[in-house]
Each structure stands twice: as structure tokens, then as C-alpha cells.
Design a protein around this motif. Structure first.
Motif, short mmCIF file in Angstrom:
data_model
loop_
_atom_site.label_atom_id
_atom_site.label_comp_id
_atom_site.label_asym_id
_atom_site.label_seq_id
_atom_site.Cartn_x
_atom_site.Cartn_y
_atom_site.Cartn_z
N LYS A 6 0.83 -1.21 0.00
CA LYS A 6 0.00 0.00 0.00
C LYS A 6 0.86 1.26 0.00
CE LYS A 6 -4.16 -1.89 2.21
NZ LYS A 6 -4.98 -1.93 3.46
N SER A 7 1.97 1.21 0.73
CA SER A 7 2.87 2.36 0.78
C SER A 7 3.54 2.60 -0.58
CB SER A 7 3.95 2.15 1.85
OG SER A 7 3.37 2.06 3.14
N VAL A 8 3.95 1.53 -1.25
CA VAL A 8 4.56 1.66 -2.57
C VAL A 8 3.55 2.18 -3.58
CG1 VAL A 8 5.56 0.37 -4.51
CG2 VAL A 8 6.35 -0.09 -2.18
N VAL A 9 2.32 1.66 -3.54
CA VAL A 9 1.27 2.15 -4.45
C VAL A 9 1.02 3.63 -4.23
CG1 VAL A 9 -1.17 1.98 -5.03
CG2 VAL A 9 0.18 -0.10 -4.75
N ALA A 10 0.89 4.03 -2.96
CA ALA A 10 0.64 5.44 -2.64
C ALA A 10 1.80 6.32 -3.12
CB ALA A 10 0.43 5.60 -1.14
N TYR A 11 3.02 5.82 -3.00
CA TYR A 11 4.21 6.56 -3.44
C TYR A 11 4.17 6.81 -4.95
CZ TYR A 11 9.21 6.96 -4.70
OH TYR A 11 10.43 7.35 -5.22
N VAL A 12 3.86 5.78 -5.73
CA VAL A 12 3.79 5.93 -7.19
C VAL A 12 2.63 6.84 -7.57
CG1 VAL A 12 3.49 4.72 -9.39
CG2 VAL A 12 4.88 3.69 -7.59
N GLN A 13 1.49 6.68 -6.90
CA GLN A 13 0.34 7.54 -7.19
C GLN A 13 0.68 9.00 -6.96
OE1 GLN A 13 -2.45 5.55 -4.55
NE2 GLN A 13 -3.59 4.69 -6.29
N LYS A 14 1.42 9.27 -5.88
CA LYS A 14 1.81 10.66 -5.58
C LYS A 14 2.81 11.18 -6.60
CE LYS A 14 4.54 11.44 -2.08
NZ LYS A 14 5.05 11.55 -0.68
N LEU A 15 3.81 10.37 -6.94
CA LEU A 15 4.82 10.80 -7.91
C LEU A 15 4.19 11.20 -9.24
CD1 LEU A 15 7.83 8.27 -7.73
CD2 LEU A 15 7.87 10.72 -7.19
N ILE A 16 3.38 10.32 -9.78
CA ILE A 16 2.80 10.54 -11.11
C ILE A 16 1.67 11.56 -11.04
CG2 ILE A 16 1.56 9.42 -13.01
CD1 ILE A 16 3.15 6.88 -12.40
N VAL B 119 1.23 14.13 -8.87
CA VAL B 119 1.73 15.50 -8.67
C VAL B 119 2.43 16.02 -9.93
CG1 VAL B 119 3.41 16.89 -7.39
CG2 VAL B 119 1.94 15.28 -6.17
N SER B 120 3.23 15.17 -10.56
CA SER B 120 4.02 15.60 -11.71
C SER B 120 3.20 15.73 -12.99
CB SER B 120 5.18 14.63 -11.96
OG SER B 120 6.02 14.54 -10.84
N LEU B 121 2.26 14.79 -13.20
CA LEU B 121 1.55 14.74 -14.49
C LEU B 121 0.04 14.94 -14.38
CD1 LEU B 121 3.34 11.59 -15.99
CD2 LEU B 121 3.96 13.99 -16.30
N GLY B 122 -0.46 14.91 -13.15
CA GLY B 122 -1.91 15.03 -12.99
C GLY B 122 -2.66 13.79 -13.42
N SER C 77 1.21 11.14 -27.56
CA SER C 77 1.25 11.33 -26.11
C SER C 77 2.63 11.00 -25.56
CB SER C 77 0.20 10.43 -25.45
OG SER C 77 0.37 10.44 -24.04
N THR C 78 3.06 11.79 -24.58
CA THR C 78 4.36 11.56 -23.94
C THR C 78 4.19 10.91 -22.57
OG1 THR C 78 4.35 13.79 -22.97
CG2 THR C 78 5.40 13.52 -25.14
N LEU C 79 3.00 10.39 -22.28
CA LEU C 79 2.71 9.85 -20.95
C LEU C 79 3.73 8.77 -20.55
CD1 LEU C 79 0.91 9.56 -18.44
CD2 LEU C 79 -0.52 7.97 -19.75
N ILE C 80 3.99 7.81 -21.44
CA ILE C 80 4.88 6.71 -21.08
C ILE C 80 6.30 7.22 -20.83
CG2 ILE C 80 5.89 4.54 -21.87
CD1 ILE C 80 3.35 4.03 -23.47
N SER C 81 6.80 8.05 -21.72
CA SER C 81 8.17 8.57 -21.54
C SER C 81 8.25 9.48 -20.32
CB SER C 81 8.63 9.32 -22.79
OG SER C 81 7.75 10.39 -23.09
N CYS D 71 10.73 8.94 -17.16
CA CYS D 71 11.65 10.00 -16.72
C CYS D 71 11.50 10.29 -15.22
CB CYS D 71 11.42 11.28 -17.52
SG CYS D 71 12.00 11.19 -19.22
N ILE D 72 10.25 10.30 -14.75
CA ILE D 72 10.00 10.55 -13.32
C ILE D 72 10.67 9.47 -12.47
CG2 ILE D 72 8.19 10.52 -11.54
CD1 ILE D 72 6.34 11.81 -13.69
#
Length: 336
Positions: A68-78, A80-83, A115-119, A123-124
Motif C-alpha cells: 500500500k505504501s509503494v502504491v501510494a508513493y507511485v500515485q503521488k509521484l505521477i 503530482v508531476s503529471l496530474g 502522447s508523452t505519458l509513457i516517456s 523519466c519521473i
């Protein structure tokens, strides 16, 4: 134990004598030994040992908290950065993963060709890989250009696969969760999946789509098939494993697909003609109406590219997706 070769020999002689041979489905259903033929005290003792195994490999409070912590971490990273929104699917939210099981996530964003979503996601994660102050250690970030494109990495030593705009995975999750609730018996479906996954992964080494082996959803569909036909005789994960091994070790994979309601002759494709199992509809676990409602709830409209290839394509292992009959869940399996 019933053997397909015996059934085939009987079928040939029956035709020669002018009799109607039984269908493969009916012969398979009738040939299986009944688990209750085993002494009840022995069966109970074996189920207790199976329960111990499930307890050792099933999700724990610690593994749940870590994932759950790892999932929350990735959700926050992506996020915040990409919406973009990120959702888990597969074995982690279903709670059927093994101790070293990976985390499947899907990120939603633009699906346009440019789309640049994957790249951007890659990068993040590559930035986090170099960030000494990152919340978790990120390693081995790579892009996988496969049928389903992924960004794969290790986060806190857990493999994380991030796909993109994969609504199908979320629909499958909802369907399997609904089936588990329908079966009940203290999550017998999920406990059986865990035991059978453990056997397939640790003992027989046949689980892992990325290695040319069977995918998790294909395996879950096979387990569901066993429940659909034999649910009245199964009260523990070991009884399900017994039925699973007994049935599919004798199945004629060279000439038949498996669907939720019975075998389908490969020769009949692209028409999906299900053979009669000689089991009354009322005795099946999942009614036709239940499946129709599930398809209506959890199936997605076909894209234009999917419409152009909307026929079931046989491979070395052929398993029909309960939610989309043109989807071969066994397509990941390469010839052994």
C-alpha cells in the motif's frame, strides 16, 4: 484417473458400432474420481496442511502495508508531476499475491499517438532512481515495448509494472471480486487461487506470462471453471487443487479450448461452440444470467483496431476470456 486416450478409443469404437460417442466435456466430468472417496479423516488432515501452506504464502499485514505504501508513493509521484490517476489491479488489490509477487498499476492519461505519458513516467522514475532523498529506493527502470507497453522497475525491492490506460485490468479485478463474494465460504475462491498459484509457481514452474508461461488471469479463469462445474464437492483449497490437477492433466489441449462452461473444439473456431458437460444448468455455480450481467457491467466496447481482429486466435494454449470471448488468455504460452 480418467485418461483422454481411453475416451478417444471408446469414441472411435462407438462410432464404428453406430453409437453416439460422449462429448469430451461429458467424459471428462464423469471420469474424475470423487474427493470424498478418500477417507474423511485423511482429507481433513490434508486440508489442514494445505491451510498451513496458504497461511505461509498468503498476504500478511506487513506485506499489505508495504505494498500500500509503494502504491501510494507511485500515485503521488505521477499524480503530482503529471496530474494522472494511477490505480492498482491484479493480485494486489484482489489479495491473492504470493510473497514475491509484483504490483500491477495502470496510469491514465492521453492515449493519442503523440502522447508523452509513457516517456514522462519513465523519466519521473529515472529521476527518483538518482534521488538520494527519495522516499523509497527505485532501481532498474526500463521500458518494455510489448503487446501491453510497460514501465517496469523495482521499488523497495518489489517489482512494479506500470501500464497505461488499461481499463480491462480493472474490469477483470471487479469481476473476480464479485465471483469470490458469490462463492463465499470464507473466500474459498481466493484461498484456492493462492494455493494453486503457489503450486504453479514454486512446484511446476508454469506461471509467468513474461517468461512465455501462463498468465495469472488465465490461471484464475481455469480455477473458476473448476468451481463452476464442481463447486458442490469442494469445501477447501486442497479439494480445488485436486480437481484442478485431475481435470486439466487429462484435458485434450491439442484439440480443444476451455471456456467457462465447457470445452470448445478448435476446429469449430471462429464459432464458439461449447460442448455439453452433462451437468445440469441448475447445478452450475454461475448461471448464464450471472455471466451476462457481469459482461454488461465489466466489458469494454472494442476499439477500432480490436474490431478488425475480433476473432479468437488459437495458440499453443487456448483459454476463452469469460468477459470477452475473442480474447485468448493462453496466448502468452510459447511451445515447450
Amino acid at each position: 484417473m480418467g485418461d483422454f486416450r481411453e475416451w478417444a478409443a471408446y469414441g472411435s469404437s462407438a462410432v464404428a458400432r453406430g453409437y453416439r460417442a460422449p462429448t469430451l466435456a461429458a467424459a471428462m466430468a464423469q471420469s474424475l474420481s470423487h474427493p470424498v472417496a478418500i477417507r474423511r479423516d485423511s482429507l481433513r488432515a490434508a486440508e489442514r496442511r494445505a491451510a498451513d501452506i496458504v497461511a505461509r504464502v498468503r498476504p500478511t499485514d506487513d506485506s499489505e502495508s508495504k505494498r500500500k505504501s509503494v502504491v501510494a508513493y507511485v500515485q503521488k509521484l505521477i499524480g503530482v508531476s503529471l496530474g494522472s490517476e494511477v490505480f492498482p489491479f491484479g493480485s494486489v488489490p484482489l489479495k491473492t499475491y504470493l510473497p514475491d509477487g509484483d504490483i500491477d498499476l495502470t496510469a491514465f492519461g492521453s492515449a493519442a499517438p503523440d502522447s508523452t505519458l509513457i516517456s514522462d513516467v519513465r523519466c519521473i522514475l529515472e529521476y527518483e532512481e538518482q534521488n538520494s532523498d527519495a522516499e523509497f529506493e527505485v532501481k532498474d527502470v526500463q521500458y518494455i515495448n510489448a503487446e501491453v507497453r510497460l514501465v517496469k522497475c523495482l521499488i523497495d525491492n518489489i517489482i512494479v509494472d506500470i501500464s497505461f490506460n488499461q481499463m480491462g485490468g480493472l474490469c477483470t479485478l471487479c469481476f473476480l471480486e464479485l465471483v469470490d463474494r458469490h462463492i463465499g465460504k470464507d473466500h474459498l475462491f481466493k484461498r484456492s487461487i493462492i494455493l494453486i498459484k503457489a503450486w504453479c509457481y514454486y512446484e511446476s514452474r508454469i506461471l509467468g506470462a513474461h517468461h512465455g508461461l501462463i498468465s495469472t488471469y488465465a490461471l484464475e479463469t481455469l480455477v473458476l471453471y473448476i468451481f463452476n462445474l464442481f463447486h458442490k464437492t469442494m469445501d477447501g483449497p486442497l479439494a480445488v487443487l485436486y480437481r484442478f490437477l485431475e481435470y486439466f492433466s487429462n484435458f485434450d489441449w491439442d484439440n480443444y479450448c476451455i471456456s467457462l462452461y465447457g470445452p470448445v473444439a478448435i476446429a469449430s473456431l471462429p464459432d464458439i461452440v461449447i460442448e455439453d458437460t452433462d451437468i445440469r444448468s441448475a447445478d452450475l455455480l454461475l448461471s448464464q444470467e450471472f455471466v451476462k450481467r457481469s459482461i454488461k457491467k465489466f466489458s469494454l466496447p472494442l476499439t477500432e483496431s480490436e474490431k478488425s481482429s475480433a476473432k479468437f486466435c488459437p495458440k499453443y494454449l487456448n483459454i476463452i476470456d469469460p468477459l470477452r470471448e475473442n480474447n485468448n488468455l493462453g496466448r502468452s504460452v510459447s511451445k515447450g
